[in-house]
Design an enzyme around this catalytic site. Structure first.
Site, short mmCIF file in Angstrom:
data_model
loop_
_atom_site.label_atom_id
_atom_site.label_comp_id
_atom_site.label_asym_id
_atom_site.label_seq_id
_atom_site.Cartn_x
_atom_site.Cartn_y
_atom_site.Cartn_z
N SER A 28 1.19 -1.76 0.03
CA SER A 28 0.33 0.09 0.43
C SER A 28 0.85 1.45 0.30
CB SER A 28 -0.93 0.48 1.14
OG SER A 28 -1.68 0.86 1.39
N TYR A 77 -1.54 -1.01 9.91
CA TYR A 77 -0.90 -1.62 9.14
C TYR A 77 0.20 -1.06 8.02
CZ TYR A 77 -3.35 -1.49 3.76
OH TYR A 77 -4.09 -1.20 2.87
#
Length: 254
Positions: A147, A160
């Site tokens: 990401s 995350y």
């Protein structure tokens, strides 16, 4: 690599980026195993995709469950392709609003799903691929998902972003490690994409997120991720690289 030379495993395959990629693989006639949680719509999605598509329920952090999934793919045809998209987010801060330390157990849980799960799936799939004879100088290719949060994690994305940065970090090392086995590893790092998670948000919020992308000024479409995954699979020189697929976005702190 000729994607039709064997089978594929797609994790998180019941929805979003993974489903779009699985659809592309199935359209090319590739026997495909969708891996997702037992609570997902994986079985229904596999029936909808048709072809030689099957669903295997598995938690990506469970070695035995993932081993069963890659074995199921190997029964359809030699496993040559992995596209690993499974993961989840979760908000937390280093110190919460009451001044307490962040929840270590929650941090570990998110990192375990996203980073440990990635290693587990990669390791299990590569071990299967390594047993097969090469085709055109390759035994297989593994596409992972990071990401843009790996570089520009926003406040609240602590676990995350940590996990996604870990995936970026392991990509080149894994590619070098598996080079002797003729297996490639590359990673896609998406920006803001129109996935089921964002679909739950009000349209105004989704439009605002899309506006953050310089060009094209919109959310990414899952099939655009799928097209990148297929390009990586197809091109034998794409190895050890993390590719940002983000429309030139750079996330702000919050």
């Amino acid at each position: 690599m000729d994607v039709t030379s064997g089978s594929a495993v797609v994790t998180g395959g019941a929805s979003g980026l993974a489903l779009a990629t699985a659809r592309r693989l199935v359209e090319k006639g590739v026997p495909t195993v969708l891996v997702d949680l037992p609570t997902s719509a994986g079985a229904e999605v596999a029936r909808e995709l048709g072809g030689k598509t099957t669903f295997v329920a598995a938690d990506v952090t469970d070695p035995e469950a993932v081993a069963a999934a890659v074995a199921a793919a190997d029964e359809l045809a030699p496993l040559r392709t992995l596209v690993h998209c499974a993961g989840r987010g979760g908000a937390m801060r280093v110190v919460d609003k009451e001044g307490n330390p962040g929840d270590l157990a929650f941090y570990e849980q998110i990192v375990r799903i996203n980073l440990i799960g990635t290693f587990n799936v990669l390791s299990q799939a590569a071990a299967r691929m390594a047993k097969h004879e090469p085709v055109d100088g390759e035994r297989g290719v593994c596409v992972l998902t990071a990401s843009v949060a790996a570089w520009e994690g926003q406040i609240g994305q602590l676990p995350y972003a940590s996990a996604k940065a870990g995936i970026v970090g392991l990509t080149l090392v894994a590619a070098r490690d598996l080079a002797s086995k003729l297996i490639r590893v590359a990673t896609i790092a998406p920006g803001t994409f129109d996935t089921p998670i964002l679909a739950r948000l009000p349209q105004q919020v989704r439009d605002s997120l899309g506006e953050m992308t310089p060009h094209p000024r919109r959310l990414g479409q899952p099939d655009e991720f799928a097209r990148m995954a297929m390009a990586i699979i197809d091109n034998p020189m794409l190895n050890g690289e993390t590719i940002r697929l983000d429309g030139a976005i750079r996330m702000q702190p919050k």
